[in-house]
Design a protein around this motif. Sequence first.
Motif, PDB file in Angstrom:
ATOM      1  N   SER A 127     -45.599  53.054  -7.478  1.00 46.73           N
ATOM      2  CA  SER A 127     -44.669  51.797  -6.743  1.00 46.73           C
ATOM      3  C   SER A 127     -44.084  52.423  -5.451  1.00 46.73           C
ATOM      4  CB  SER A 127     -43.900  51.312  -7.886  1.00 46.73           C
ATOM      5  OG  SER A 127     -42.684  52.323  -8.027  1.00 46.73           O
ATOM      6  N   PHE A 128     -43.455  53.470  -5.370  1.00 53.08           N
ATOM      7  CA  PHE A 128     -42.843  54.068  -4.308  1.00 53.08           C
ATOM      8  C   PHE A 128     -43.949  54.142  -3.080  1.00 53.08           C
ATOM      9  CE2 PHE A 128     -42.336  57.860  -1.633  1.00 53.08           C
ATOM     10  CZ  PHE A 128     -41.160  57.813  -1.109  1.00 53.08           C
ATOM     11  N   LEU A 129     -45.241  54.765  -3.499  1.00 54.10           N
ATOM     12  CA  LEU A 129     -46.222  54.863  -2.574  1.00 54.10           C
ATOM     13  C   LEU A 129     -46.813  53.826  -1.988  1.00 54.10           C
ATOM     14  CD1 LEU A 129     -47.983  58.047  -3.938  1.00 54.10           C
ATOM     15  CD2 LEU A 129     -46.709  58.100  -2.021  1.00 54.10           C
ATOM     16  N   ILE A 130     -47.120  52.646  -2.733  1.00 55.17           N
ATOM     17  CA  ILE A 130     -47.799  51.511  -2.325  1.00 55.17           C
ATOM     18  C   ILE A 130     -46.815  50.674  -1.242  1.00 55.17           C
ATOM     19  CG2 ILE A 130     -47.000  49.948  -4.234  1.00 55.17           C
ATOM     20  CD1 ILE A 130     -50.475  50.212  -2.552  1.00 55.17           C
ATOM     21  N   THR A 131     -45.650  50.677  -1.297  1.00 52.56           N
ATOM     22  CA  THR A 131     -44.833  49.731  -0.659  1.00 52.56           C
ATOM     23  C   THR A 131     -44.844  50.403   0.728  1.00 52.56           C
ATOM     24  OG1 THR A 131     -42.687  50.831  -1.112  1.00 52.56           O
ATOM     25  CG2 THR A 131     -43.210  48.875  -2.397  1.00 52.56           C
ATOM     26  N   GLY A 132     -44.897  51.729   0.919  1.00 55.88           N
ATOM     27  CA  GLY A 132     -44.949  52.279   2.193  1.00 55.88           C
ATOM     28  C   GLY A 132     -46.232  52.217   2.596  1.00 55.88           C
ATOM     29  N   GLN A 133     -47.286  52.427   1.960  1.00 58.59           N
ATOM     30  CA  GLN A 133     -48.579  52.441   2.362  1.00 58.59           C
ATOM     31  C   GLN A 133     -48.971  50.945   2.830  1.00 58.59           C
ATOM     32  OE1 GLN A 133     -51.371  54.741   2.686  1.00 58.59           O
ATOM     33  NE2 GLN A 133     -49.515  56.115   2.727  1.00 58.59           N
ATOM     34  N   ALA A 134     -48.544  50.076   2.154  1.00 53.88           N
ATOM     35  CA  ALA A 134     -48.788  48.632   2.752  1.00 53.88           C
ATOM     36  C   ALA A 134     -48.116  48.302   3.931  1.00 53.88           C
ATOM     37  CB  ALA A 134     -48.104  47.538   1.602  1.00 53.88           C
ATOM     38  N   ALA A 135     -46.792  48.778   4.141  1.00 52.13           N
ATOM     39  CA  ALA A 135     -46.194  48.693   5.319  1.00 52.13           C
ATOM     40  C   ALA A 135     -47.127  49.297   6.678  1.00 52.13           C
ATOM     41  CB  ALA A 135     -44.907  49.340   5.479  1.00 52.13           C
ATOM     42  N   ILE A 136     -47.738  50.393   6.292  1.00 56.90           N
ATOM     43  CA  ILE A 136     -48.413  51.039   7.459  1.00 56.90           C
ATOM     44  C   ILE A 136     -49.790  50.337   7.664  1.00 56.90           C
ATOM     45  CG2 ILE A 136     -49.750  53.319   7.883  1.00 56.90           C
ATOM     46  CD1 ILE A 136     -47.803  54.864   6.057  1.00 56.90           C
ATOM     47  N   HIS A 137     -50.570  49.991   6.654  1.00 52.85           N
ATOM     48  CA  HIS A 137     -51.620  49.314   7.057  1.00 52.85           C
ATOM     49  C   HIS A 137     -51.586  47.937   7.502  1.00 52.85           C
ATOM     50  CE1 HIS A 137     -54.568  52.029   5.416  1.00 52.85           C
ATOM     51  NE2 HIS A 137     -53.465  52.619   4.685  1.00 52.85           N
ATOM     52  N   LEU A 138     -50.489  47.106   7.038  1.00 53.34           N
ATOM     53  CA  LEU A 138     -49.980  45.973   7.641  1.00 53.34           C
ATOM     54  C   LEU A 138     -49.593  45.897   9.111  1.00 53.34           C
ATOM     55  CD1 LEU A 138     -48.461  44.016   4.487  1.00 53.34           C
ATOM     56  CD2 LEU A 138     -50.698  43.588   5.573  1.00 53.34           C
ATOM     57  N   ASP A 139     -49.133  46.916   9.434  1.00 55.48           N
ATOM     58  CA  ASP A 139     -48.493  47.266  10.538  1.00 55.48           C
ATOM     59  C   ASP A 139     -50.003  47.196  11.624  1.00 55.48           C
ATOM     60  OD1 ASP A 139     -46.564  48.187  13.032  1.00 55.48           O
ATOM     61  OD2 ASP A 139     -48.119  49.715  13.048  1.00 55.48           O
ATOM     62  N   GLN A 140     -51.026  47.623  11.143  1.00 55.93           N
ATOM     63  CA  GLN A 140     -52.261  47.997  11.900  1.00 55.93           C
ATOM     64  C   GLN A 140     -52.832  46.453  12.248  1.00 55.93           C
ATOM     65  OE1 GLN A 140     -54.633  50.496   9.521  1.00 55.93           O
ATOM     66  NE2 GLN A 140     -53.205  52.372  10.049  1.00 55.93           N
ATOM     67  N   GLU A 141     -52.398  45.352  11.341  1.00 55.25           N
ATOM     68  CA  GLU A 141     -52.887  44.051  11.377  1.00 55.25           C
ATOM     69  C   GLU A 141     -52.033  42.959  11.902  1.00 55.25           C
ATOM     70  OE1 GLU A 141     -55.948  43.427  10.743  1.00 55.25           O
ATOM     71  OE2 GLU A 141     -56.658  45.330   9.865  1.00 55.25           O
ATOM     72  N   ALA A 142     -50.824  43.491  12.536  1.00 61.96           N
ATOM     73  CA  ALA A 142     -49.591  42.628  12.597  1.00 61.96           C
ATOM     74  C   ALA A 142     -49.903  41.757  13.824  1.00 61.96           C
ATOM     75  CB  ALA A 142     -48.511  43.647  13.072  1.00 61.96           C
ATOM     76  N   GLU A 143     -50.615  42.095  14.794  1.00 64.15           N
ATOM     77  CA  GLU A 143     -50.874  41.081  15.893  1.00 64.15           C
ATOM     78  C   GLU A 143     -52.143  39.901  15.209  1.00 64.15           C
ATOM     79  OE1 GLU A 143     -51.217  43.138  20.112  1.00 64.15           O
ATOM     80  OE2 GLU A 143     -51.922  44.330  18.303  1.00 64.15           O
ATOM     81  N   SER A 144     -52.918  40.360  14.345  1.00 69.96           N
ATOM     82  CA  SER A 144     -53.713  39.256  13.619  1.00 69.96           C
ATOM     83  C   SER A 144     -52.725  38.444  12.776  1.00 69.96           C
ATOM     84  CB  SER A 144     -54.872  40.183  13.051  1.00 69.96           C
ATOM     85  OG  SER A 144     -55.668  40.789  13.851  1.00 69.96           O
ATOM     86  N   ILE A 145     -52.083  38.903  11.944  1.00 67.77           N
ATOM     87  CA  ILE A 145     -51.217  38.134  10.954  1.00 67.77           C
ATOM     88  C   ILE A 145     -50.515  37.164  11.847  1.00 67.77           C
ATOM     89  CG2 ILE A 145     -49.344  38.253   9.487  1.00 67.77           C
ATOM     90  CD1 ILE A 145     -50.533  41.196   8.567  1.00 67.77           C
ATOM     91  N   HIS A 146     -49.827  37.732  12.912  1.00 70.20           N
ATOM     92  CA  HIS A 146     -48.912  36.835  13.775  1.00 70.20           C
ATOM     93  C   HIS A 146     -50.014  35.717  14.048  1.00 70.20           C
ATOM     94  CE1 HIS A 146     -46.225  35.759  17.080  1.00 70.20           C
ATOM     95  NE2 HIS A 146     -45.240  36.445  16.481  1.00 70.20           N
ATOM     96  N   ALA A 147     -51.033  35.888  14.842  1.00 71.18           N
ATOM     97  CA  ALA A 147     -51.984  34.933  15.339  1.00 71.18           C
ATOM     98  C   ALA A 147     -52.121  33.851  14.025  1.00 71.18           C
ATOM     99  CB  ALA A 147     -53.031  35.434  15.985  1.00 71.18           C
ATOM    100  N   ALA A 148     -52.474  34.359  13.049  1.00 73.74           N
ATOM    101  CA  ALA A 148     -52.777  33.529  11.907  1.00 73.74           C
ATOM    102  C   ALA A 148     -51.759  32.535  11.267  1.00 73.74           C
ATOM    103  CB  ALA A 148     -53.338  34.457  10.732  1.00 73.74           C
TER     104      ALA A 148
END
Length: 365
Positions: free
Chosen positions: A177-198
């Motif tokens: 649980s500790f690792l997945i929240t941090g890893q999710a933040a890292i990988h979603l950061d890479q998709e932030a502009e696409s998420i913002h546009a969507a």
Amino acid sequence: MSGPVNHEEPHGTGEGTGIPGHAQEGDIVDAYYASLPPGVVAHETTLRVHVQADEWCTPQAPESPVASPGTKAEVLRGAPDHVGNRPPSYPPHPLSRPSVRDGDEFAACTPAVLLDGARLGRITVRAASVRGDSHNWEGSCRQDAMTVTRIGPPEAELLLLAVADGLGSAKSSHLGSFLITGQAAIHLDQEAESIHAALRAQDEGELRAIANKAIVGAVSGLRLGQEHATTLHVLLVPTDSSIRERVLFSVGDGGLFVLRGGHWEHANPACDSSLLDTRTEALPHSYRSVKSTLLRTVPGEVLLLGTDGITNPLTQKDPEFAHRLAHAWGGPEAPSLSDFLWQAQTRAKSYDDDRTVICVWEEGA
């Protein structure tokens, strides 16, 4: 006062000084130092002081304490409040905890309580993760985890709030649980502009595709060979107040509630034939896809993201727990960090799991 006497010990009985006869002259010296005005520095050299009875004046305490202007009376919260006629049987405070000698250094060093918060423009966040009563009693570690951070560039910035609940059946679920929240933040950061546009386009299909790609990447960051099993819920809120859409990515129990008109409304998607029952889902292996929920909010509504330690009692048949939190968090201002923690610890019988909750308040323009 008389000049310094080089390291001579004071002597005498104190007779004729107004000091009780058994007092020594050293006592007079100590009292003299205590009477010096603030800011006066005395050397360690012993001083011979002659004080006459009529010169000695003992400072008198005021008849009643005088409060400083604007001082508020101290409020002692005490044990967390509870719903129902009686509090749960477990003690309300942390008891034993794992030892480093047990062989799990991460568990031994995991705090029983985490408290966090943020203020971004009109948005205020309060977050708390608390070890449950049953884990307090057993002396096991908190298996919940949370992350509060910002992702994306300034022109496409998102507030990321994540909660995870490690399943007790897996030996290393607390680490997962500790690792997945941090890893999710890292990988979603890479998709932030696409998420913002969507979000601007209100494109649910694109958001679902992004979520699955990012979580697959996050899962790959978990340590191989470890028994990880954890839920995950991620809420993304644009810091640009002109965008009213938010998105929730979910795997497993727990989820999102919205406080509207004094009542909590469940914001997770309803189950249908294309979605698995979230009660059986867990990362990294026991899930088929990530649920994506697009929702629109307005200022004044409160968002509550939590693990099932808080979402389960929030939906119990007896509404007292839900009413307590609605009253505590439904006001025009967000509570202080310490108040939020105390409120988040409101207890209810039979609900003794770890509890992680993140709330979001937004002021109007």
